[in-house]
Design an enzyme around this catalytic site. Structure first.
Site, PDB file in Angstrom:
ATOM      1  N   HIS A 154       0.847  -1.195   0.000  1.00 32.97           N
ATOM      2  CA  HIS A 154       0.000   0.000   0.000  1.00 32.97           C
ATOM      3  C   HIS A 154       0.878   1.237   0.000  1.00 32.97           C
ATOM      4  CE1 HIS A 154      -4.162   1.397   0.499  1.00 32.97           C
ATOM      5  NE2 HIS A 154      -3.632   2.453   1.085  1.00 32.97           N
TER       6      HIS A 154
ATOM      7  N   ASP B 102     -14.140   2.500   6.629  1.00 33.69           N
ATOM      8  CA  ASP B 102     -13.116   3.205   5.848  1.00 33.69           C
ATOM      9  C   ASP B 102     -13.684   3.670   4.512  1.00 33.69           C
ATOM     10  OD1 ASP B 102     -10.425   4.180   5.372  1.00 33.69           O
ATOM     11  OD2 ASP B 102     -10.306   2.626   3.849  1.00 33.69           O
TER      12      ASP B 102
ATOM     13  N   ARG C  70     -13.265  12.227   3.903  1.00 34.30           N
ATOM     14  CA  ARG C  70     -11.986  12.944   4.107  1.00 34.30           C
ATOM     15  C   ARG C  70     -11.495  13.552   2.798  1.00 34.30           C
ATOM     16  NH1 ARG C  70      -8.393   8.608   5.596  1.00 34.30           N
ATOM     17  NH2 ARG C  70      -6.763  10.155   5.697  1.00 34.30           N
TER      18      ARG C  70
ATOM     19  N   SER D  31      -6.890   4.230   8.491  1.00 29.43           N
ATOM     20  CA  SER D  31      -7.545   3.950   7.205  1.00 29.43           C
ATOM     21  C   SER D  31      -6.824   2.800   6.501  1.00 29.43           C
ATOM     22  CB  SER D  31      -7.505   5.226   6.346  1.00 29.43           C
ATOM     23  OG  SER D  31      -7.719   4.937   4.990  1.00 29.43           O
TER      24      SER D  31
ATOM     25  N   LYS E  71      -8.349  -1.593   6.488  1.00 28.01           N
ATOM     26  CA  LYS E  71      -8.703  -2.441   5.335  1.00 28.01           C
ATOM     27  C   LYS E  71      -7.720  -3.591   5.159  1.00 28.01           C
ATOM     28  CE  LYS E  71      -7.487   1.351   2.127  1.00 28.01           C
ATOM     29  NZ  LYS E  71      -7.742   2.521   2.963  1.00 28.01           N
TER      30      LYS E  71
HETATM   31  N1  URA Z   1      -4.284   5.455   1.728  1.00 23.16           N
HETATM   32  C1  URA Z   1      -5.356   5.060   2.468  1.00 23.16           C
HETATM   33  O1  URA Z   1      -5.842   3.956   2.312  1.00 23.16           O
HETATM   34  N2  URA Z   1      -5.843   5.904   3.366  1.00 23.16           N
HETATM   35  C2  URA Z   1      -5.349   7.128   3.577  1.00 23.16           C
HETATM   36  O2  URA Z   1      -5.847   7.838   4.413  1.00 23.16           O
HETATM   37  C3  URA Z   1      -4.238   7.547   2.799  1.00 23.16           C
HETATM   38  C4  URA Z   1      -3.722   6.679   1.870  1.00 23.16           C
END
Ligand code: URA
Length: 434
Positions: free
Chosen positions: A82, A161, A168, A183, A187
């Site tokens: 990620h 999320d 957001r 966040s 996930k």
């Molecule tokens: N990636 C995410 O999944 N959440 C965030 O808040 C920022 C980047």
């Protein structure tokens, strides 16, 4: 409990209890707490942060807002990757197929465009037919067959999320260490991964502008992983200029295809290979990181990563031919060149401004209800350190409507800094936190 009282307490910098956090997150997920009150809470959190205890409870409540997948019947260490968000950051679409081609099982749950940054799901959906809304059974079946599947947050997996992320995005509450950490980890924990390679971006185009803040974000996420016995390895990487040349959804898919065919930009290729190598290493498919790097390189060079990506695109309903025939991807109807009036060295490309211009032309959202325009974006023609002459093209804007075009063009023009001396080279990979 009254939502307004919790907002007031958070605004005053007080710590909220687990029950209060549960009330807020669950209330917002079920629709009982309206957007305007959750936005106020998020803004108070943006300014006042969270204690470690709050971050832990917040993440836990977000994970429990939906189901947690059990992937233990699929053999092997499940490794995801990620990014905390960047401009032109399309590495997920490159490192995931490389790792999967090396036998790593990659359950990838991604996000959409956030603030001025792009989102993996929006990029994938630029491929005609690509479906990111797999059912959990489809997700699991695809992981078994191909070792790689891409989904977003759903009503079943990380629904809190899904809602908070979208809110957001349009309320100026993205750049908060606890909100980003919870966040991402909510996930990732819900999808059933065992290990995570995290790319924490730092610089003008990132949410963290300073390395010290990027390090704090990396440590927060590594810490959440450690408490739950999940291995997280974070690279802090430069986002002071866009990664690669393409910014915008279909344009980035084209660059992904070129990179998977060994014709990609050097920075994008290098970072994607390093991320893939770390995924391969965490999955125990190599005895050392150096061996993992060699495997990653081989899987890119022998074409098996590209083959894997095409197979996954087809499995998720996308047209794999669009990766070879770009006319099958959404294409812009107009193009404007941005030219420099003075010669010299490109000393900086303010990446956030390139991302904002692309968003403004339709690559991102202004409100939660906005649709993305997959065709639009920016192709930069020069990178930091290159020499340009007066009259050289710095970048090209690709658009489908002229509504915000002049404003986007002004922003992009100002984003390029030209100086008479060559700037110092900046490292791409700055630090590892694990
Ligand atoms: N990636 C995410 O999944 N959440 C965030 O808040 C920022 C980047």
């Amino acid at each position: 409990m009254r939502t307004v009282d919790l907002i007031l307490r958070k605004r005053a910098g007080e710590e909220l209890s687990v029950e209060e956090i549960q009330y807020l997150v669950n209330g917002y997920t079920t629709g009982e707490i309206p957007d305007y009150q959750m936005s106020a809470y998020l803004m108070a959190t943006y300014f006042n942060g969270m204690t470690d205890r709050e971050l832990s409870s917040f993440t836990d409540v977000m994970v429990r807002s939906g189901e947690t997948l059990d992937l233990s019947d699929i053999e092997g260490v499940k490794v995801d990757k990620h990014s905390t968000g960047g401009v032109g950051d399309k590495t997920s679409l490159i490192c995931a197929p490389i790792a999967a081609a090396a036998g790593v099982v990659v359950p990838m749950i991604s996000g959409r465009a956030l603030g001025h940054t792009g989102g993996t799901l929006d990029k994938l959906e630029a491929i005609p037919g690509f479906n990111t809304n797999l059912t959990l059974d489809q997700f699991r079946a695809q992981l078994k067959e191909h070792g790689l599947a891409f989904i977003g947050q759903t009503e079943e997996i990380a629904p809190a999320d899904k809602r908070l992320y979208a809110l957001r995005d349009v309320t100026g509450t993205v750049e908060s260490i606890p909100l980003i950490a919870s966040s991402i980890m909510s996930k990732k924990l819900a999808e059933g991964m065992d290990a995570l390679v995290l790319d924490v971006k730092v610089g003008h185009g990132a949410f963290m502008k300073k390395q010290v803040d990027a390090r704090r974000l990396a440590q927060a996420i590594v810490g959440i992983g450690r408490r739950l016995d999940k291995k997280v390895q974070a690279l802090i990487t430069d986002m002071s200029q866009p990664l690669g040349y393409a910014v915008g959804n279909a344009l980035e898919v084209m660059e992904v295809s070129q990179t998977l065919q060994k014709a990609g930009p050097a920075d994008l290729t290098r970072l994607s290979l390093e991320l893939a190598a770390r995924m391969i290493f965490l999955a125990k498919k190599a005895g050392s990181l150096d061996e993992a790097r060699q495997i990653a390189e081989t899987k890119l060079m022998d074409g098996s990563a590209y083959k894997k990506f095409k197979a996954v695109v087809a499995a998720q309903g996308g047209n794999p031919q669009a990766l070879d025939r770009f006319e099958l991807l959404p294409n812009a109807t107009g193009m404007r060149e941005i030219v420099t009036t003075r010669g010299g060295y490109v000393s900086a490309i303010m990446a956030e401004d390139i991302g904002r211009a692309s968003t403004m032309m339709g690559a991102g959202r202004g409100t939660k209800e906005d649709a993305i325009d997959p065709a639009v974006g920016v192709i930069i023609e020069v990178k930091v350190g290159e020499k340009v002459d007066a009259g050289s093209v710095l970048c090209r804007l690709y658009y489908t409507g002229e509504e915000n075009l002049d404003e986007a063009a002004d922003l992009v023009e100002d984003a390029f800094r030209i100086s008479s001396s060559k700037p110092d080279e900046r490292e791409l990979i700055l630090e590892v936190v694990s």
